[in-house]
Design a protein around this motif. Sequence first.
Motif, short mmCIF file in Angstrom:
data_model
loop_
_atom_site.label_atom_id
_atom_site.label_comp_id
_atom_site.label_asym_id
_atom_site.label_seq_id
_atom_site.Cartn_x
_atom_site.Cartn_y
_atom_site.Cartn_z
N GLY A 143 0.80 -1.22 0.00
CA GLY A 143 0.00 0.00 0.00
C GLY A 143 0.83 1.26 0.00
N GLY A 144 2.15 1.12 0.23
CA GLY A 144 3.04 2.28 0.22
C GLY A 144 3.45 2.65 -1.20
N LYS A 145 4.12 3.79 -1.31
CA LYS A 145 4.56 4.26 -2.62
C LYS A 145 6.09 4.25 -2.69
CE LYS A 145 0.61 7.11 -3.92
NZ LYS A 145 0.14 8.44 -4.33
N VAL A 146 6.59 3.99 -3.87
CA VAL A 146 8.03 4.06 -4.11
C VAL A 146 8.25 4.88 -5.38
CG1 VAL A 146 8.03 1.85 -5.36
CG2 VAL A 146 10.17 2.73 -4.42
N THR A 147 9.21 5.79 -5.33
CA THR A 147 9.55 6.60 -6.50
C THR A 147 10.96 6.27 -6.95
OG1 THR A 147 8.07 8.41 -5.86
CG2 THR A 147 9.83 8.95 -7.41
N LEU A 148 11.07 5.79 -8.18
CA LEU A 148 12.37 5.44 -8.76
C LEU A 148 12.77 6.53 -9.75
CD1 LEU A 148 11.69 1.66 -9.55
CD2 LEU A 148 12.75 2.64 -7.50
N THR A 149 14.07 6.81 -9.79
CA THR A 149 14.62 7.77 -10.75
C THR A 149 15.64 7.07 -11.62
OG1 THR A 149 14.32 9.60 -9.19
CG2 THR A 149 15.81 9.97 -11.03
N CYS A 150 15.49 7.21 -12.93
CA CYS A 150 16.42 6.61 -13.88
C CYS A 150 17.17 7.75 -14.59
CB CYS A 150 15.65 5.78 -14.90
SG CYS A 150 16.72 4.99 -16.13
N THR A 151 18.49 7.61 -14.68
CA THR A 151 19.33 8.65 -15.27
C THR A 151 20.28 8.03 -16.29
OG1 THR A 151 19.26 9.86 -13.18
CG2 THR A 151 20.92 10.55 -14.77
N SER A 152 20.40 8.70 -17.44
CA SER A 152 21.37 8.29 -18.45
C SER A 152 22.11 9.54 -18.93
CB SER A 152 20.68 7.61 -19.63
OG SER A 152 21.62 7.31 -20.66
N THR A 153 23.43 9.42 -19.09
CA THR A 153 24.26 10.58 -19.47
C THR A 153 24.86 10.38 -20.87
OG1 THR A 153 26.24 9.60 -18.48
CG2 THR A 153 24.88 10.98 -17.06
N GLY A 154 25.30 11.50 -21.47
CA GLY A 154 26.14 11.44 -22.67
C GLY A 154 25.44 11.24 -23.99
N SER A 155 24.12 11.50 -24.06
CA SER A 155 23.43 11.22 -25.32
C SER A 155 23.31 12.49 -26.17
CB SER A 155 22.02 10.66 -25.03
OG SER A 155 21.26 11.57 -24.26
N LYS A 156 23.34 12.28 -27.48
CA LYS A 156 23.08 13.35 -28.45
C LYS A 156 22.54 12.70 -29.72
CE LYS A 156 25.03 17.19 -31.03
NZ LYS A 156 26.23 17.90 -31.47
N PRO A 157 21.34 13.03 -30.13
CA PRO A 157 20.33 13.86 -29.46
C PRO A 157 19.92 13.23 -28.12
CG PRO A 157 19.34 12.59 -31.24
CD PRO A 157 20.82 12.37 -31.35
N PRO A 158 19.13 13.96 -27.32
CA PRO A 158 18.77 13.42 -26.01
C PRO A 158 18.06 12.06 -26.13
CG PRO A 158 18.14 15.73 -26.18
CD PRO A 158 18.56 15.31 -27.54
N ALA A 159 18.50 11.14 -25.29
CA ALA A 159 17.87 9.82 -25.28
C ALA A 159 16.46 9.92 -24.69
CB ALA A 159 18.72 8.85 -24.46
N ARG A 160 15.68 8.87 -24.94
CA ARG A 160 14.38 8.74 -24.30
C ARG A 160 14.44 7.55 -23.36
NH1 ARG A 160 8.47 7.42 -26.85
NH2 ARG A 160 7.32 7.68 -24.90
N LEU A 161 13.87 7.69 -22.16
CA LEU A 161 13.89 6.61 -21.18
C LEU A 161 12.51 5.96 -21.11
CD1 LEU A 161 15.95 8.37 -18.36
CD2 LEU A 161 16.77 6.84 -20.16
N ARG A 162 12.52 4.63 -21.07
CA ARG A 162 11.25 3.88 -20.98
C ARG A 162 11.28 2.95 -19.76
NH1 ARG A 162 8.25 3.88 -25.81
NH2 ARG A 162 9.33 4.70 -27.64
N TRP A 163 10.13 2.84 -19.10
CA TRP A 163 9.99 1.99 -17.91
C TRP A 163 9.16 0.74 -18.26
CZ3 TRP A 163 12.56 3.06 -13.47
CH2 TRP A 163 12.96 4.37 -13.23
N TYR A 164 9.57 -0.39 -17.68
CA TYR A 164 8.81 -1.64 -17.90
C TYR A 164 8.72 -2.42 -16.59
CZ TYR A 164 9.83 -0.85 -22.87
OH TYR A 164 9.94 -0.31 -24.12
#
Length: 242
Positions: free
Chosen positions: A19-40
Amino acid sequence: LGVPGKPQISGFESDVPEGGKVTLTCTSTGSKPPARLRWYRGDQELQGRPDVVESVPDDPTYNVSSELTLEVSRSDDEAVIICAVDHPSLAPGDKRSEQRLRVLYSPIVTIEPQSDLPREGEKFYLKCSGKGNPEPTSYIWEKKDGELPPLAKVDGAFLRFEMLNKSDNGGYLCNADNGIGISQGEYTLLVQDPTAIYLIRHKGTYLTHEAKGSDDAPDADTAIINAEGGHSGAEDKKEYFI
């Protein structure tokens, strides 16, 4: 093209109560053009917050981050959350990271009998089985209509009967506590006569045989064969369950 680095997942520090909440943060560096992040979660794509894109000073690449907030249930325990980088320089799934969730939840309690044919005069036990995270650490046994029988001894998850008696009949309750919550299981004990009836499942019907001569038979099936062979006049009763 600036090839993005492997994503990093942060934000999961310890087990989360159901019943609790968890917040995850995903980070990726060094992309050009900016990367897109997807969650599964497994094969199912989840909707995170819109990506945050930051340009890097003195560097023509970008850092990208995304947040995902989940309200967890017991079915999320041991679930694997994936963050994958989507970018023209990468094949799908080339760069991804995983975070396994751990969810705390109260136990689901069942009471398991030693046998399905508790007979008068025999030893017998009930086992309280609690599936939770963590596993239950304390068990409290009760009888619905009064005190526990004098010959019934509590042994942790077990309630042991030294010698079954018809007076032991009734409903038994087990309360299992794992520190997250307390849950209850129930079992109705019905003590049979020593010359009890065996029920054998056979192709959709129930065949009942009086277990004559069963004392010297190693198992129920042998007792049935003995009863059939040794008592040719005995009647078989068919009970159809609709």
